[in-house]
Design a protein around this motif. Sequence first.
Motif, PDB file in Angstrom:
ATOM      1  N   ALA A   1      -3.590  -5.241   0.484  1.00  0.00           N
ATOM      2  CA  ALA A   1      -2.231  -4.706   0.557  1.00  0.00           C
ATOM      3  C   ALA A   1      -1.619  -4.964  -0.806  1.00  0.00           C
ATOM      4  O   ALA A   1      -2.010  -5.909  -1.491  1.00  0.00           O
ATOM      5  CB  ALA A   1      -1.416  -5.388   1.644  1.00  0.00           C
ATOM      6  N   CYS A   2      -0.692  -4.127  -1.219  1.00  0.00           N
ATOM      7  CA  CYS A   2      -0.075  -4.309  -2.529  1.00  0.00           C
ATOM      8  C   CYS A   2       1.189  -5.155  -2.376  1.00  0.00           C
ATOM      9  O   CYS A   2       1.641  -5.418  -1.262  1.00  0.00           O
ATOM     10  CB  CYS A   2       0.215  -2.954  -3.167  1.00  0.00           C
ATOM     11  N   PRO A   3       1.781  -5.567  -3.473  1.00  0.00           N
ATOM     12  CA  PRO A   3       2.985  -6.417  -3.385  1.00  0.00           C
ATOM     13  C   PRO A   3       4.128  -5.781  -2.591  1.00  0.00           C
ATOM     14  O   PRO A   3       4.872  -6.485  -1.899  1.00  0.00           O
ATOM     15  CB  PRO A   3       3.393  -6.588  -4.856  1.00  0.00           C
ATOM     16  N   LYS A   4       4.249  -4.462  -2.649  1.00  0.00           N
ATOM     17  CA  LYS A   4       5.341  -3.807  -1.905  1.00  0.00           C
ATOM     18  C   LYS A   4       5.172  -4.032  -0.410  1.00  0.00           C
ATOM     19  O   LYS A   4       6.132  -4.328   0.308  1.00  0.00           O
ATOM     20  CB  LYS A   4       5.332  -2.286  -2.161  1.00  0.00           C
ATOM     21  N   GLY A   5       3.948  -3.835   0.046  1.00  0.00           N
ATOM     22  CA  GLY A   5       3.682  -3.965   1.477  1.00  0.00           C
ATOM     23  C   GLY A   5       3.955  -5.376   1.967  1.00  0.00           C
ATOM     24  O   GLY A   5       4.518  -5.584   3.045  1.00  0.00           O
TER      25      GLY A   5
ATOM     26  N   LEU B   1      -1.476   3.783   3.862  1.00  0.00           N
ATOM     27  CA  LEU B   1      -1.198   3.246   5.194  1.00  0.00           C
ATOM     28  C   LEU B   1      -2.035   1.996   5.459  1.00  0.00           C
ATOM     29  O   LEU B   1      -2.713   1.887   6.493  1.00  0.00           O
ATOM     30  CB  LEU B   1      -1.490   4.315   6.263  1.00  0.00           C
ATOM     31  N   CYS B   2      -2.009   1.061   4.528  1.00  0.00           N
ATOM     32  CA  CYS B   2      -2.842  -0.138   4.619  1.00  0.00           C
ATOM     33  C   CYS B   2      -2.586  -0.922   5.903  1.00  0.00           C
ATOM     34  O   CYS B   2      -1.443  -1.050   6.342  1.00  0.00           O
ATOM     35  CB  CYS B   2      -2.551  -1.066   3.439  1.00  0.00           C
ATOM     36  N   GLY B   3      -3.649  -1.477   6.436  1.00  0.00           N
ATOM     37  CA  GLY B   3      -3.523  -2.301   7.633  1.00  0.00           C
ATOM     38  C   GLY B   3      -2.793  -3.596   7.316  1.00  0.00           C
ATOM     39  O   GLY B   3      -3.059  -4.225   6.294  1.00  0.00           O
TER      40      GLY B   3
ATOM     41  N   SER C   1       0.176   4.420  -7.908  1.00  0.00           N
ATOM     42  CA  SER C   1       0.775   5.112  -6.753  1.00  0.00           C
ATOM     43  C   SER C   1      -0.022   4.889  -5.466  1.00  0.00           C
ATOM     44  O   SER C   1       0.467   5.143  -4.385  1.00  0.00           O
ATOM     45  CB  SER C   1       0.858   6.618  -7.028  1.00  0.00           C
ATOM     46  N   HIS C   2      -1.256   4.438  -5.587  1.00  0.00           N
ATOM     47  CA  HIS C   2      -2.171   4.238  -4.454  1.00  0.00           C
ATOM     48  C   HIS C   2      -2.593   5.552  -3.811  1.00  0.00           C
ATOM     49  O   HIS C   2      -3.059   5.572  -2.673  1.00  0.00           O
ATOM     50  CB  HIS C   2      -1.570   3.281  -3.414  1.00  0.00           C
ATOM     51  N   GLY C   3      -2.388   6.656  -4.555  1.00  0.00           N
ATOM     52  CA  GLY C   3      -2.887   7.936  -4.053  1.00  0.00           C
ATOM     53  C   GLY C   3      -1.811   8.714  -3.328  1.00  0.00           C
ATOM     54  O   GLY C   3      -0.976   8.143  -2.627  1.00  0.00           O
TER      55      GLY C   3
ATOM     56  N   PHE D   1       0.381  -1.232  10.670  1.00  0.00           N
ATOM     57  CA  PHE D   1       0.046  -0.708   9.339  1.00  0.00           C
ATOM     58  C   PHE D   1       1.304  -0.405   8.546  1.00  0.00           C
ATOM     59  O   PHE D   1       2.374  -0.157   9.107  1.00  0.00           O
ATOM     60  CB  PHE D   1      -0.878   0.510   9.422  1.00  0.00           C
ATOM     61  N   CYS D   2       1.131  -0.430   7.231  1.00  0.00           N
ATOM     62  CA  CYS D   2       2.245  -0.228   6.308  1.00  0.00           C
ATOM     63  C   CYS D   2       2.508   1.262   6.155  1.00  0.00           C
ATOM     64  O   CYS D   2       1.582   2.065   6.121  1.00  0.00           O
ATOM     65  CB  CYS D   2       1.895  -0.847   4.958  1.00  0.00           C
ATOM     66  N   ARG D   3       3.778   1.612   6.052  1.00  0.00           N
ATOM     67  CA  ARG D   3       4.139   3.035   5.915  1.00  0.00           C
ATOM     68  C   ARG D   3       5.078   3.255   4.740  1.00  0.00           C
ATOM     69  O   ARG D   3       5.974   4.085   4.788  1.00  0.00           O
ATOM     70  CB  ARG D   3       4.771   3.526   7.226  1.00  0.00           C
ATOM     71  N   ILE D   4       4.876   2.490   3.670  1.00  0.00           N
ATOM     72  CA  ILE D   4       5.680   2.734   2.465  1.00  0.00           C
ATOM     73  C   ILE D   4       5.049   3.857   1.659  1.00  0.00           C
ATOM     74  O   ILE D   4       5.722   4.769   1.213  1.00  0.00           O
ATOM     75  CB  ILE D   4       5.790   1.465   1.593  1.00  0.00           C
ATOM     76  N   CYS D   5       3.740   3.754   1.450  1.00  0.00           N
ATOM     77  CA  CYS D   5       3.086   4.840   0.727  1.00  0.00           C
ATOM     78  C   CYS D   5       1.819   5.267   1.450  1.00  0.00           C
ATOM     79  O   CYS D   5       1.519   4.780   2.536  1.00  0.00           O
ATOM     80  CB  CYS D   5       2.922   4.510  -0.748  1.00  0.00           C
ATOM     81  N   GLU D   6       1.067   6.178   0.857  1.00  0.00           N
ATOM     82  CA  GLU D   6       0.146   6.989   1.656  1.00  0.00           C
ATOM     83  C   GLU D   6      -1.159   6.365   2.139  1.00  0.00           C
ATOM     84  O   GLU D   6      -1.724   6.853   3.103  1.00  0.00           O
ATOM     85  CB  GLU D   6      -0.086   8.322   0.935  1.00  0.00           C
TER      86      GLU D   6
HETATM   87  S1  SF4 Z   1      -0.403   0.359  -1.109  1.00  0.00           S
HETATM   88 FE1  SF4 Z   1       1.168  -1.169  -0.654  1.00  0.00          FE
HETATM   89  S2  SF4 Z   1       3.000  -0.031  -0.096  1.00  0.00           S
HETATM   90 FE2  SF4 Z   1       1.287   1.404  -0.018  1.00  0.00          FE
HETATM   91  S3  SF4 Z   1       0.626   1.368   2.124  1.00  0.00           S
HETATM   92 FE3  SF4 Z   1      -0.614  -0.177   1.043  1.00  0.00          FE
HETATM   93  S4  SF4 Z   1       0.508  -2.090   1.260  1.00  0.00           S
HETATM   94 FE4  SF4 Z   1       1.918  -0.442   1.799  1.00  0.00          FE
END
Ligand code: SF4
Length: 723
Positions: free
Chosen positions: A44-48, A16-18, A178-180, A9-14
């Motif tokens: 998932a967003c572009p950052k992830g 925590l998308c798979g 911000s995705h929350g 899972f992603c740990r850039i923002c909160e």
């Molecule tokens: S919104 Fe983007 S950066 Fe944030 S946890 Fe999901 S994929 Fe990662």
Amino acid sequence: MTVEHRPTFCRICEPLCGMVATVDDGRLVALRPDREHPLSSGFACPKGIAFAEVVNDPDRITHPMRRRADGCFEPISWDQALTEIAARVDDIHRRHGSAAFGWYMGNPAAFSYAHLFAALTFIKGIGRHSHYFTSSSQDTSNRLLASQLLYGSPLSVPIPDLTRTDLLVLMGANPFVSHGSFLTAPRIRDRLTDIVKRGGRVVVVDPRRTETAAAFEWLGITADTDAYFLLSLLQVMFAENLVDRHLVEAQSTGLDWLREQAEDFAPEVTAGITGIAPQTVRTLARELVRTPRSAVYGRLGTCVGRHGTLTAYLIDAVNLLAGSLDRPGGSVFSTLGIPGQRFSAMVMGASLRRSFRRKRTRIGGFPSVIGAEPAALLAKEITTPGPRRIRALFVSAGNPVLSVPNGAELRAALGELELMVGLDLYLTETTAHCDYVLPVTTMYERDDFAVTFQTFQATPFRQATDAVIAPVGQARTEWDIVDALLARIWVRTPVFAGLAVLRKVLGDRLHPRAVVDAMIRMADGGDRFGLRRGGLTFRRLIERYPHGVVVAPHIRTGVLDEIVVYRGGKVRLRHDEIAGEIARLRARSTPPGFPLRLIGMREPRSENSWLHNSPLLMRGNPVQRALMHTDDAAARGIADGDVIQVRSPYGQIVLPVRLTDDIVTGTVAIPHGWGHDGTGGWRLANQAGGVNVNLLMSSDPADVEPLAGMSWLTGIPVEVSRA
Ligand code: SF4
Ligand SMILES: Nc1nc2c(c(=O)[nH]1)N[C@H]1C(S)=C(S)[C@@H](COP(=O)(O)OP(=O)(O)OC[C@H]3O[C@@H](n4cnc5c(=O)[nH]c(N)nc54)[C@H](O)[C@@H]3O)O[C@H]1N2
Ligand SMILES: Nc1nc2c(c(=O)[nH]1)N[C@H]1C(S)=C(S)[C@@H](COP(=O)(O)OP(=O)(O)OC[C@H]3O[C@@H](n4cnc5c(=O)[nH]c(N)nc54)[C@H](O)[C@@H]3O)O[C@H]1N2
Ligand SMILES: [Mo]
């Protein structure tokens, strides 16, 4: 050659998308959203997705580095780096004691259990006079302190019951971008849209008609006036007898005191300040009470004004009076369900309340909040002579030169340190000033369980991951770095001595993973150390539920007696600190000559200061721009695309401007995290440049929020002209 696809899972923002990591011969070559994740289900967003570029970034630091006398960095071995740092730590400690040590821990640390344990072990273990700073004082300390006052514990933070609410008021939050935050809800955009689909409403209180506000109902507010607005909501609830006293008094004490505090703030009185019509406030107050499932949620924009603690307190008070606190669809408390958790929260709450009352910072005399000091004062703690002056600073996962008020002052101060050590992926505008920079693993090179965010999940959920690849180059986790450093340090504080004994007994097994495993096992769904067969453990989560597992469909409500740790189990409304803040609110003034108000603005392809080196995210060469209202621009002869000068009483910057009608007049919005001026080693980020908006912010103790030590980052008085 073997290609593998590993769920993680992603740990850039909160949220925590798979994610699914494609690993080719030990190298992370791609990341894609995990369709089998029960909550993010293919989002998932572009950052992830771009994060593989960070992992493999040629500008990433992959071996320990030491700064030479000429200012350039040279690679050295781990053993040499740690041995030299340890010797200097010993020497500084011998001469000045623990008060000479500081640690600044930035935002990404919250996403790594090993990092949290490492930083706290070092800086708290070295002695009780050390200085600990986190990005919380630009972010969340006010929210945690409001909880400490209301419920007795900073860990009791309510979140909106997103999946069940019918009226959600979002204040100072822009989850579409911000995705929350303080709210872990994958696919939050869909979850918000669901509210409307089921016949409910989402109202966004924000000075800017944000991406989120544009999708729902926008209520424009003048920046840094939320406390007035909330006091008016309370005033109406009392004056119009909307409050169910019986219900509220069953949950809290101090209701009459609160009524007196709000008395003078009728909507007609505050309208000129907030810009919100009295009738709008009255209607909203009635709707909040009359809608059985309503919730007010405040986030970053409500935290970083001049009265962040008061504002967070008032948000909870509004929810309480509306009858929404701890009720389905309202403002609810997620708990882990660990037996005895109330007792440990009681002990911790009592100790934090004691240090809040007794401990004072050297500069400005601020209270200690969650054991930390205001980061806005970091520079002065380094430069001000006298006892307790910081002489050695560790910075991990932070870029305070860009993220705290008055980065110029901080940058200059760093030169006065005897020792500065950075733990980061990059040579940043901050770590470039270090004597030693130590390479750390990215999230995909370490195992993890997101301890910090467990109680902020809109749907109770657990996921753990192993590292999906081995550390790149010589990178190490923060825990391994601190552990190896402590093994070389002679300083013998009680904590360090205790650890030395444990290290002898346990060897490599001395690791915080055991603590996190115990937490998973004791919490809801856990195996309770064998009492519940097939229950969760760290290992079982990874092996049996690689995509994560929902542990309950909804947050449990009716838990107030568990999360309020005061004796009697009731929310405490009455506080001298709050009365003091309301008095300060009345006496507020702004300097003449700065008629506009500055606010922040997050961008979908940025994460604070640190994702500007990814080619995917920087495609199309994004440029940092200010945003202002067409009318304000016209009055100043400014056209769209002009380069403007923005001045505050504390500094000035120059950048291009974009004009819009989707912002409250008198407001200027500028994204933070830019200003890569070539000091750091991230080449693409340096090309993008931009300016550090925090040069406009004040680091004067008089401008730091007095209760939680929050940096003042929104509603800054500014004036703008064509450059
Ligand atoms: S919104 Fe983007 S950066 Fe944030 S946890 Fe999901 S994929 Fe990662
Ligand atoms: N893409 C992206 N996502 C991120 C981040 C990022 O940098 N980029 N950063 C992450 C971090 S560290 C955090 S803490 C979260 C924050 O996430 P959120 O809490 O959602 O914060 P922001 O997106 O900054 O939105 C804050 C909103 O408050 C508004 N605002 C400003 N001043 C005021 C005010 O005085 N009153 C009111 N009512 N509103 C105000 C702003 O216009 C803005 O729309 O986002 C995280 N997610
Ligand atoms: N004007 C204005 N200022 C703001 C804000 C605002 O809205 N407006 N927002 C504030 C908020 S909410 C926050 S959270 C702060 C953020 O402020 P900081 O936390 O001080 O800074 P970041 O830009 O998040 O920098 C994170 C650093 O961590 C590094 N890093 C990434 N992952 C890891 C890791 O796993 N380990 C280690 N050791 N390092 C890692 C990155 O390379 C980067 O250098 O900024 C605050 N500043
Ligand atoms: Mo943040």
